[in-house]
Design a protein around this motif. Structure first.
Motif, mmCIF file in Angstrom:
data_model
loop_
_atom_site.group_PDB
_atom_site.id
_atom_site.type_symbol
_atom_site.label_atom_id
_atom_site.label_comp_id
_atom_site.label_asym_id
_atom_site.label_seq_id
_atom_site.Cartn_x
_atom_site.Cartn_y
_atom_site.Cartn_z
ATOM 1 N N SER A 7 26.239 25.206 8.319
ATOM 2 C CA SER A 7 25.347 25.220 9.478
ATOM 3 C C SER A 7 24.035 25.875 9.076
ATOM 4 C CB SER A 7 25.980 25.997 10.635
ATOM 5 O OG SER A 7 27.146 25.342 11.062
ATOM 6 N N VAL A 8 22.929 25.264 9.496
ATOM 7 C CA VAL A 8 21.606 25.784 9.154
ATOM 8 C C VAL A 8 20.683 25.689 10.366
ATOM 9 C CG1 VAL A 8 21.715 25.236 6.690
ATOM 10 C CG2 VAL A 8 20.863 23.543 8.272
ATOM 11 N N PHE A 9 19.706 26.588 10.409
ATOM 12 C CA PHE A 9 18.641 26.521 11.404
ATOM 13 C C PHE A 9 17.411 25.917 10.742
ATOM 14 C CE2 PHE A 9 21.076 29.824 13.571
ATOM 15 C CZ PHE A 9 20.932 29.447 14.887
ATOM 16 N N VAL A 10 16.734 25.012 11.442
ATOM 17 C CA VAL A 10 15.470 24.458 10.981
ATOM 18 C C VAL A 10 14.481 24.506 12.140
ATOM 19 C CG1 VAL A 10 16.455 22.954 9.214
ATOM 20 C CG2 VAL A 10 16.150 22.091 11.519
ATOM 21 N N ARG A 11 13.196 24.465 11.823
ATOM 22 C CA ARG A 11 12.146 24.470 12.843
ATOM 23 C C ARG A 11 11.709 23.027 13.083
ATOM 24 N NH1 ARG A 11 10.338 27.820 16.659
ATOM 25 N NH2 ARG A 11 8.734 29.138 15.838
ATOM 26 N N ASP A 12 11.981 22.523 14.304
ATOM 27 C CA ASP A 12 11.611 21.158 14.667
ATOM 28 C C ASP A 12 10.091 21.079 14.814
ATOM 29 O OD1 ASP A 12 11.316 18.626 15.648
ATOM 30 O OD2 ASP A 12 12.655 18.885 17.356
ATOM 31 N N PRO A 13 9.396 20.300 13.967
ATOM 32 C CA PRO A 13 7.938 20.257 14.043
ATOM 33 C C PRO A 13 7.414 19.584 15.310
ATOM 34 C CG PRO A 13 8.731 18.705 12.399
ATOM 35 C CD PRO A 13 9.917 19.484 12.882
ATOM 36 N N ALA A 14 8.183 18.724 15.932
ATOM 37 C CA ALA A 14 7.728 18.040 17.139
ATOM 38 C C ALA A 14 7.820 18.944 18.369
ATOM 39 C CB ALA A 14 8.539 16.776 17.359
ATOM 40 N N LYS A 15 8.892 19.737 18.449
ATOM 41 C CA LYS A 15 9.117 20.586 19.621
ATOM 42 C C LYS A 15 8.745 22.045 19.385
ATOM 43 C CE LYS A 15 12.868 17.706 21.284
ATOM 44 N NZ LYS A 15 14.292 17.638 21.599
ATOM 45 N N HIS A 16 8.477 22.401 18.122
ATOM 46 C CA HIS A 16 8.142 23.783 17.744
ATOM 47 C C HIS A 16 9.221 24.761 18.188
ATOM 48 C CE1 HIS A 16 4.237 22.338 16.577
ATOM 49 N NE2 HIS A 16 4.125 21.751 17.757
ATOM 50 N N ARG A 17 10.468 24.367 17.959
ATOM 51 C CA ARG A 17 11.624 25.187 18.324
ATOM 52 C C ARG A 17 12.611 25.190 17.175
ATOM 53 N NH1 ARG A 17 13.689 23.346 24.105
ATOM 54 N NH2 ARG A 17 14.451 25.465 24.169
#
Length: 90
Positions: A7-17
């Motif tokens: 499991s990983v966290f990434v920063r969604d560039p479209a939603k900035h979340r």
């Protein structure tokens, strides 16, 4: 599309979340391209993105230029301001 084994966290560039991609999922190609660690993937290889996202294209082209905002100087206050005006407030 390869599956994640961690499991990983990434920063969604479209939603900035931040988005949590769970182990066993097959994330969308846009989010999969953000996971750069090969140890997170089932086959040990980072998948390649078929085409760059729109945000990456505009940065590559140099189209994204942030506007700068000019801030007006604040008026002087206090004892020094009274001296600068000339009469000293008398």
């Amino acid at each position: 599309m390869p599956k994640l084994i961690r499991s990983v966290f990434v920063r969604d560039p479209a939603k900035h979340r931040d988005v949590l991609l769970r182990a066993g999922e097959e994330p969308s190609p846009e989010l999969a391209a953000l996971v750069k660690n090969p140890a997170c993937w089932e086959d040990g290889e980072v998948p390649t993105s078929p085409e760059p996202s729109k945000a990456e294209e505009s940065v590559a082209d140099g189209d994204s230029k942030q506007a700068t905002r000019k801030v007006a100087a604040k008026p002087a206050r206090g004892r020094k301001a009274a001296d600068a005006e000339g009469d000293g407030g008398q």
